[in-house]
Write an enzyme that holds these catalytic residues in place. Sequence first.
Site, mmCIF file in Angstrom:
data_model
loop_
_atom_site.group_PDB
_atom_site.id
_atom_site.type_symbol
_atom_site.label_atom_id
_atom_site.label_comp_id
_atom_site.label_asym_id
_atom_site.label_seq_id
_atom_site.Cartn_x
_atom_site.Cartn_y
_atom_site.Cartn_z
ATOM 1 N N LYS A 1 0.838 -1.206 0.000
ATOM 2 C CA LYS A 1 0.000 0.000 0.000
ATOM 3 C C LYS A 1 0.871 1.254 0.000
ATOM 4 C CE LYS A 1 -3.900 0.053 2.622
ATOM 5 N NZ LYS A 1 -4.640 -0.111 3.900
HETATM 6 C C1 E4P Z 1 -8.057 0.114 4.558
HETATM 7 O O1 E4P Z 1 -7.331 -0.143 3.614
HETATM 8 C C2 E4P Z 1 -8.147 1.452 5.150
HETATM 9 O O2 E4P Z 1 -6.902 1.819 5.679
HETATM 10 C C3 E4P Z 1 -9.246 1.516 6.169
HETATM 11 O O3 E4P Z 1 -10.417 0.987 5.596
HETATM 12 C C4 E4P Z 1 -9.508 2.907 6.723
HETATM 13 O O4 E4P Z 1 -10.676 2.905 7.501
HETATM 14 P P1 E4P Z 1 -11.094 4.109 8.484
HETATM 15 O O5 E4P Z 1 -11.384 5.310 7.641
HETATM 16 O O6 E4P Z 1 -12.310 3.636 9.200
HETATM 17 O O7 E4P Z 1 -9.908 4.354 9.375
#
Ligand code: E4P
Length: 296
Positions: free
Chosen positions: A121
């Site tokens: 990522k």
């Molecule tokens: C996943 O890849 C993301 O980092 C995650 O869904 C973020 O979620 P949040 O906005 O609830 O922190």
Amino acid sequence: MSHRMSVQATLSALQTRILVDGGDPLETLRIRDLMGFVDGQTTNPSLIANNPEIRNRPASGQGLTAREIRDAYKQIVQLISPLVGVAGVSIEVFADLDTTAERMLEQARDMYGWIPNAHIKFPCTVEGIKAAHLAVSEQMKVNLTLCFSQEQAAAVYAATLGTAVPVYISPFVGRLDDIGCNGVDLLVNIQRMFLAGDGHVQVLAASIRTVEHLLYCLSAQVDLVTVPAKILEQWAGKGFPLPGPDFSFPRSGSTIPYQEIDLGRPFASFDVSHELTTKGMQRFVADYNATISSAA
Ligand code: E4P
């Protein structure tokens, strides 16, 4: 076939792949028992900082060193890796607003070797997208995170064009809701824009906060959706309902308008700035720093 097996067969046959959004292997195992499968997992620095073992260390007065956090993150994804299916495990580079593409790529090369099914990522920033451009040329699977605009998704498309490895783009639904937008609009806007493309970028809906968000993703047939265990457990508690033809999403917030964008432009020509991407990186850094020893 038992009712449980038939529910599992129905869920695993859905067009949308379902991932667990978390940082705790025991949670992933619990969801795999509940659904019968888990297609993949996404992690991020906040979720890793929230892993029970990591969380308890600073509370005992001993912050972790940067090396210890890296090793703990590696151990966590190595435990999760064999529990998931085709969508693999997304591992996020640690980046602040000054981290260069080269520095992200160095981390990516290390992380990519941790498990056989890694997706790396990178943030949807100028440097993050440049790092992804370089990473796919080394055959790494990537996931571009903190996506809040169609233009960021277009830049990711252009930066990874020609790659044979899967590329995910993660639009953050819930965080757009938080600022008064109807976050799911971004998902369909990106899907619509990608109709003009070659299909090499898959939409991974992230920041899912409610069962309705999840059902919307299933009804819109997004490629993948990553969901916190808590929401998947709520869905299971309702008997895993699926959106029928009469499904209607409880819209709130302002509509995110569709933009006509030419996917054929050079990736560096897109404006990828977004205040939520900046804030998101700052939040990840703060959570990461909260786990780290001041002496590290
Ligand atoms: C996943 O890849 C993301 O980092 C995650 O869904 C973020 O979620 P949040 O906005 O609830 O922190």
